[in-house]
Design an enzyme around this catalytic site. Sequence first.
Site, short mmCIF file in Angstrom:
data_model
loop_
_atom_site.label_atom_id
_atom_site.label_comp_id
_atom_site.label_asym_id
_atom_site.label_seq_id
_atom_site.Cartn_x
_atom_site.Cartn_y
_atom_site.Cartn_z
CE LYS A 22 -0.41 4.90 2.70
NZ LYS A 22 0.18 3.64 2.24
CG ASN A 23 3.41 4.30 4.23
OD1 ASN A 23 2.31 3.72 4.12
ND2 ASN A 23 4.03 4.84 3.21
CB CYS A 117 0.19 -2.53 -6.82
SG CYS A 117 1.61 -1.50 -6.54
NE ARG A 122 4.93 -1.76 -3.78
CZ ARG A 122 4.08 -1.04 -3.04
NH1 ARG A 122 2.94 -0.67 -3.54
NH2 ARG A 122 4.37 -0.76 -1.78
CG ASP A 309 5.78 7.01 -0.95
OD1 ASP A 309 5.66 6.52 0.18
OD2 ASP A 309 5.89 6.32 -1.98
NE ARG A 401 -4.59 1.53 -0.82
CZ ARG A 401 -3.88 0.50 -1.26
NH1 ARG A 401 -3.92 0.17 -2.54
NH2 ARG A 401 -3.11 -0.20 -0.44
C1 EPZ Z 1 7.01 1.13 1.39
O1 EPZ Z 1 6.64 0.15 0.46
C2 EPZ Z 1 5.86 2.12 1.43
N1 EPZ Z 1 4.65 1.43 1.89
C3 EPZ Z 1 5.64 2.72 0.04
O2 EPZ Z 1 4.62 3.69 0.15
C4 EPZ Z 1 6.94 3.40 -0.39
O3 EPZ Z 1 6.77 3.89 -1.70
C5 EPZ Z 1 8.09 2.38 -0.36
O4 EPZ Z 1 8.19 1.82 0.96
C6 EPZ Z 1 9.43 3.01 -0.72
O5 EPZ Z 1 9.71 4.06 0.17
C7 EPZ Z 1 4.50 1.20 3.22
O6 EPZ Z 1 5.35 1.52 4.03
C8 EPZ Z 1 3.24 0.50 3.63
P1 EPZ Z 1 10.18 -1.35 -0.47
P2 EPZ Z 1 7.51 -1.22 0.37
O7 EPZ Z 1 10.13 -2.74 0.04
O8 EPZ Z 1 8.06 -1.56 1.70
C9 EPZ Z 1 11.86 -3.75 -4.21
C10 EPZ Z 1 2.66 4.79 -0.43
O9 EPZ Z 1 2.42 5.49 -1.42
N2 EPZ Z 1 11.70 -4.94 -3.34
O10 EPZ Z 1 11.02 -0.33 0.25
O11 EPZ Z 1 6.67 -2.23 -0.32
C11 EPZ Z 1 10.54 -3.11 -4.55
O12 EPZ Z 1 9.95 -3.74 -5.68
C12 EPZ Z 1 3.41 3.50 -0.61
O13 EPZ Z 1 2.37 5.10 0.76
C13 EPZ Z 1 12.12 -6.18 -3.81
O14 EPZ Z 1 12.61 -6.31 -4.93
O15 EPZ Z 1 8.70 -0.78 -0.58
C14 EPZ Z 1 10.93 -1.69 -4.82
O16 EPZ Z 1 11.43 -1.60 -6.14
C15 EPZ Z 1 3.63 3.16 -2.06
N3 EPZ Z 1 11.96 -7.27 -3.01
C16 EPZ Z 1 12.07 -1.43 -3.83
O17 EPZ Z 1 12.57 -2.73 -3.49
C17 EPZ Z 1 11.42 -7.17 -1.74
O18 EPZ Z 1 11.31 -8.20 -1.05
C18 EPZ Z 1 11.66 -0.72 -2.56
O19 EPZ Z 1 10.57 -1.40 -2.02
C19 EPZ Z 1 11.00 -5.90 -1.30
C20 EPZ Z 1 11.17 -4.81 -2.10
#
Ligand code: EPZ
Length: 429
Positions: A22-23, A117, A122, A309, A401
């Site tokens: 999915k990702n 969420c 996020r 995850d 999802r």
């Molecule tokens: C991706 O989310 C995945 N989703 C998530 O999978 C996964 O848990 C996550 O990466 C971490 O591996 C997809 O790929 C669609 P991040 P993403 O940006 O990109 C903070 C699932 O279950 N952050 O790596 O949104 C954020 O709050 C989902 O399939 C900021 O502060 O995660 C988090 O604490 C859930 N500012 C950390 O960084 C930003 O601009 C990592 O987030 C971006 C992120």
Amino acid sequence: MDKFLIRGGKPLKGTVKISGAKNSALPCLAATLLTAETVTLHNVPYVKDLITQRRLLEDLGATVLTPELHTQKIRAANIEIYEAPYELVKTMRASVLALGPLLARFGQAKVSLPGGCAIGTRPIDLHLKAFEQLGATISLESGDVVARAPKGRLTGAETFFEKVSVTGTENVLMAASLAKGKTTIHNAAREPEIEDLAELLNKMGAKIVGAGTETITIEGVESLGAAEHTIIPDRIETGTFIIAAAITGGELEIQNCQPQHLAAVIEKLREVGVEIEERGQNTLFVKCCKNGLQSKDVTTEPHPRFPTDMQAQYMALMTQAEGTAAVVETIFENRFMHVGELIRMGANIQISGNTAIVKGKTNLMGAPILASDLRASASLVLAGLAAAGETLIDRVYHIDRGYETIVKKLNEIGADIERITENLTMSAE
Ligand code: EPZ
């Protein structure tokens, strides 16, 4: 809202095939916005998030054909609007992946700022900061992020991520592909899904080097073209099924997977006593557990270390292990929503800050419980499979999802799980 009814205590046995990731499919679908030519994607998982992403592309003006269930042919030749609306973004944060491609190709993009969420606020501040480093102007207009490239085209630059961000890295990778000049992404995410996206972009004519490492360089090009690409297998679905075999004391052959994408998960599960054998490139054989399960601590971290995850699923398994395990969540601030529900089933878990202390082994009892987010739902299904008696999980739209036909896949390997739909009919899918 649909529910799952699970009658637990049955060891899983048989063969399961893993679906596309999915990702990876989500950013790859977004990448098709970068060209007016046709991009064909194979092994796209048939899950709700991809249906949402397809709808977003069509709302923007792209043509999406599905010649067969897991293949999508996308042609974003006639993009009329450059906006991902709130009603879509609020259902799926990954819609923000439209920002980079729209900004890069059309010099403008408007995406509703995603709310938080269940697992955390996020924010996307790091995405926006990187776009500004590429020369974009960003403003916030009544809940929408409005991004513009002043000269109609982004300019390659050195971009730095203070925190590793998976979709942040993906957004910049796509935007930089069409920027003028060279971009370097420092502290890039290293997930396999980043490598998969870079492979697709390079097939489209991009010039990307270093995907999968913390430093990625992109030489911008004038335009991108047609390509055909097969999405990698879903490493989180793979890890979830390994734990399904382990938590039920069964044995499972897992096909169409890519073990090297979840090396840290496999290493940790072997450590706790799960027998995992690699049979060829794309098959795992899982058996559990002649000497029972031992509790082991885990900390979630960016790839290639243990993925957030898989945290909820691992916690469910630790309720069945002898000893005490500390599960530390370092990526998201609120990713323990499954704990309360596991406790309702008899688990012994105490939370202290970002650490959950799991004491095992506890005999789980079936109960009515509530799903809260995608991976928490998977954790509850795993607990239901191991529990004695009936478990009724509500709000299973969360699991739809990201897990393709999970009821069908589980029933085919000996589980007893039914989907109860709104009008109270039962289906094994
Ligand atoms: C991706 O989310 C995945 N989703 C998530 O999978 C996964 O848990 C996550 O990466 C971490 O591996 C997809 O790929 C669609 P991040 P993403 O940006 O990109 C903070 C699932 O279950 N952050 O790596 O949104 C954020 O709050 C989902 O399939 C900021 O502060 O995660 C988090 O604490 C859930 N500012 C950390 O960084 C930003 O601009 C990592 O987030 C971006 C992120």
